[in-house]
Motif scaffolding. Structure first.
Motif, short mmCIF file in Angstrom:
data_model
loop_
_atom_site.label_atom_id
_atom_site.label_comp_id
_atom_site.label_asym_id
_atom_site.label_seq_id
_atom_site.Cartn_x
_atom_site.Cartn_y
_atom_site.Cartn_z
N ASP A 140 -37.26 -1.71 6.70
CA ASP A 140 -37.18 -2.94 7.34
C ASP A 140 -37.12 -4.41 7.15
OD1 ASP A 140 -36.14 -4.20 9.58
OD2 ASP A 140 -38.28 -3.56 10.75
N CYS A 141 -37.03 -4.30 6.11
CA CYS A 141 -36.99 -5.43 5.17
C CYS A 141 -35.77 -6.11 4.83
CB CYS A 141 -37.93 -5.12 3.41
SG CYS A 141 -39.16 -4.23 3.85
N ARG A 142 -35.93 -7.48 4.30
CA ARG A 142 -34.40 -8.04 4.44
C ARG A 142 -34.66 -8.45 2.53
NH1 ARG A 142 -33.57 -12.28 8.87
NH2 ARG A 142 -34.26 -10.74 10.79
N LEU A 143 -33.37 -7.61 2.38
CA LEU A 143 -33.50 -8.03 0.06
C LEU A 143 -32.42 -9.65 0.20
CD1 LEU A 143 -33.73 -7.43 -2.83
CD2 LEU A 143 -31.70 -6.14 -2.28
N VAL A 144 -33.65 -10.46 -1.13
CA VAL A 144 -32.96 -11.61 -1.87
C VAL A 144 -33.08 -11.34 -2.68
CG1 VAL A 144 -33.12 -13.60 -1.83
CG2 VAL A 144 -33.71 -12.91 0.43
N ILE A 145 -31.78 -11.91 -3.89
CA ILE A 145 -31.08 -11.74 -4.57
C ILE A 145 -30.78 -12.85 -5.13
CG2 ILE A 145 -30.91 -9.55 -4.83
CD1 ILE A 145 -28.08 -9.98 -6.17
N ASP A 146 -31.32 -13.60 -6.54
CA ASP A 146 -31.31 -14.76 -7.21
C ASP A 146 -30.55 -13.94 -8.85
OD1 ASP A 146 -30.97 -16.37 -9.46
OD2 ASP A 146 -33.46 -17.32 -9.72
N ASP A 147 -29.17 -13.75 -8.92
CA ASP A 147 -28.06 -13.48 -9.53
C ASP A 147 -27.06 -15.07 -10.40
OD1 ASP A 147 -27.38 -11.28 -10.08
OD2 ASP A 147 -24.85 -11.43 -9.50
N ALA A 148 -28.70 -16.08 -11.25
CA ALA A 148 -28.18 -15.93 -12.25
C ALA A 148 -27.96 -16.55 -13.39
CB ALA A 148 -29.58 -17.71 -12.35
N HIS A 149 -27.58 -15.50 -13.84
CA HIS A 149 -27.43 -15.17 -14.99
C HIS A 149 -26.06 -13.58 -14.99
CE1 HIS A 149 -30.50 -16.93 -17.93
NE2 HIS A 149 -31.13 -16.86 -16.73
N GLY A 150 -26.49 -13.05 -13.45
CA GLY A 150 -25.17 -11.07 -12.82
C GLY A 150 -23.57 -13.20 -13.26
N THR A 151 -23.62 -13.40 -12.70
CA THR A 151 -22.71 -14.85 -12.11
C THR A 151 -21.55 -14.71 -13.19
OG1 THR A 151 -23.99 -15.02 -10.13
CG2 THR A 151 -21.40 -16.19 -10.72
N GLY A 152 -20.06 -14.13 -12.77
CA GLY A 152 -19.15 -14.16 -13.68
C GLY A 152 -19.56 -13.46 -15.23
N VAL A 153 -20.65 -12.68 -14.89
CA VAL A 153 -20.86 -11.86 -16.36
C VAL A 153 -20.51 -10.53 -16.34
CG1 VAL A 153 -22.38 -11.23 -18.49
CG2 VAL A 153 -22.36 -12.99 -17.90
N LEU A 154 -21.53 -10.12 -15.14
CA LEU A 154 -20.83 -8.53 -14.39
C LEU A 154 -20.43 -8.41 -13.72
CD1 LEU A 154 -24.86 -7.87 -15.17
CD2 LEU A 154 -23.51 -7.55 -16.78
N GLY A 155 -19.69 -7.00 -13.59
CA GLY A 155 -19.42 -6.98 -11.90
C GLY A 155 -17.48 -6.79 -12.16
N PRO A 156 -16.71 -6.25 -11.28
CA PRO A 156 -15.50 -6.89 -11.42
C PRO A 156 -15.13 -8.33 -11.30
CG PRO A 156 -15.98 -4.88 -10.07
CD PRO A 156 -17.83 -5.60 -10.34
N ALA A 157 -14.77 -9.00 -11.81
CA ALA A 157 -14.44 -10.02 -11.65
C ALA A 157 -15.37 -10.88 -12.26
CB ALA A 157 -13.32 -10.22 -10.88
N GLY A 158 -16.54 -10.74 -12.53
CA GLY A 158 -18.07 -11.51 -12.05
C GLY A 158 -18.33 -11.68 -11.61
N ARG A 159 -17.74 -11.01 -10.63
CA ARG A 159 -19.06 -11.26 -8.95
C ARG A 159 -20.57 -10.65 -8.69
NH1 ARG A 159 -16.20 -7.05 -4.57
NH2 ARG A 159 -17.79 -7.92 -3.62
N GLY A 160 -20.59 -10.04 -10.05
CA GLY A 160 -22.31 -10.20 -10.18
C GLY A 160 -23.00 -9.07 -10.17
N THR A 161 -24.36 -8.86 -10.32
CA THR A 161 -24.79 -7.51 -10.43
C THR A 161 -24.91 -6.40 -9.28
OG1 THR A 161 -26.45 -9.35 -11.64
CG2 THR A 161 -27.57 -6.88 -11.19
#
Ligand SMILES: *Cc1c(COP(=O)(O)O)cnc(C)c1O
Length: 356
Positions: A166-187
């Protein structure tokens, strides 16, 4: 780049896709500068909310597969804004010890009780949650890609844990955006999971300036009304907004950039490792070459610079004592020849220094 009057090849920037100098991006910036002038001239809620903002925000929301996005002047301010608005003194934040400094500051600004868990250590995280007293809400906060070592947070496990506890997860994907995942969607896309609230920056893979939050529409509306680092500051220059939107367009049209930087990262990692260096594993273009001793690390960095190769040294207190390292970052804009040259110099100087 030119460093202290010397022309060097740098492996230090966050311009992972080489978009900061892309002709279309530069043109878009120049056009907007001519058309709209150099300044937003006011905060967004007064008269600085340029028509370019919703276009850029729509693109970001689409990229991240979210209902809405909100652009801030920097990634640092996006972190401050999101966490200070959403989290309060009655809440608990449990965060990774190696999170970016801006997340530390954001957590402090929120007024919440903050506990830190050992890097990527879910047992330690659970221990903090088990010991936690009564809180209104509990948050888990982590970088998607850790900025110094380029390793990833175990997002699928964190998503499960957040749901179960019962927690909320927040991520900072500064270095993942554009670089990782299909079409650069991120980590999160790379790890085939979904995080409801993500924070990111336009100043790394996207090659511009600015930060953003993507989430459901209600959360974004709430931030517009509550996030002080959004409300009480001047909007970004129109040229920056236009260039960032253009970058996102180029990213979609030229998927080879993402493929190339990931391929280069894989190649350089294995070349350095085969030569005998200690490098971290993982898919990202952030490659730390762990050396340990501070003086040796500085000697290596200086020797590289003598060869017009700029690979910065990172040492205490950015990393723990005796874990000094060179931090090499790659870009799709690096040529094959530059990459070969960098490996050659690192290996030659590494042998001279007795590292390999
Ligand atoms: C660089 C970085 C930021 C800050 O982004 P800016 O747009 O440069 O302010 C925030 N979080 C992480 C993880 C970063 O690496």
């Amino acid at each position: 780049m030119v460093l202290d009057g010397r022309r060097v090849t740098q492996f230090a920037s966050n311009d992972y896709l080489g978009l900061s100098r892309h002709p279309l991006v530069v043109e878009a910036g120049i056009d907007a500068l001519r058309k709209y002038g150099n300044s937003a001239t006011a905060s967004r809620l007064i008269c600085g909310n340029h028509e370019l903002y919703p276009k850029l925000e729509k693109r970001l929301a689409d990229l991240k597969g979210k209902a809405a996005a909100l652009v801030f002047p920097t990634g640092y301010m996006a972190n401050l804004g999101a966490l200070s608005a959403l989290v309060g003194t009655d809440d608990l934040i449990v965060m990774d010890k190696l999170n970016h400094a801006s997340l530390y500051d954001a957590c402090r600004l929120s007024g919440a009780t903050v506990k830190r868990y050992a890097h990527n250590n879910l047992e330690h995280l659970e221990k903090h949650l088990a010991q936690a007293g009564r809180y209104r809400r509990r948050y888990i906060v982590t970088d998607g890609v850790f900025s110094v070592d380029g390793d990833l947070a175990p997002l699928p496990e964190l998503v499960d844990l957040a749901r179960d506890r019962d927690c909320r997860l927040v991520i900072d994907d500064a270095h993942g955006t554009g670089v990782l995942g299909p079409a650069g969607r991120g980590t999160s896309a790379h790890l085939k999971t979904e995080v409801p609230l993500e924070i990111g920056t336009l100043s790394k893979g996207i090659g511009a300036l600015g930060g953003f939050v993507v989430a459901d529409r209600e959360t974004i509306e709430f931030l517009i009304n509550k996030a002080r680092p959004f409300i009480f500051t001047t909007g970004l220059p129109p040229a920056t907004l236009a260039a960032a939107a253009s970058s996102l367009e180029v990213m979609a049209d030229e998927p080879w950039r993402q493929e190339r930087v990931l391929k280069l990262a894989k190649y350089v990692r294995s070349a350095l490792e085969n030569a005998g260096f200690t490098v971290s594993q993982g898919p990202t273009p952030i490659i730390p070459i762990i050396i340990g001793d501070e003086q040796t690390t500085l000697r290596m960095a200086a020797a590289c610079l003598e060869n017009n190769l700029f690979v910065p040294a990172v040492r205490h207190p950015t990393v723990p004592l005796n874990q000094a390292r060179l931090r090499m970052t790659l870009s799709a804009a690096h040529s094959d020849a530059e990459v070969e040259m960098s490996i050659e110099i690192l290996c030659r100087e590494g042998r001279k220094t007795g590292l390999i």
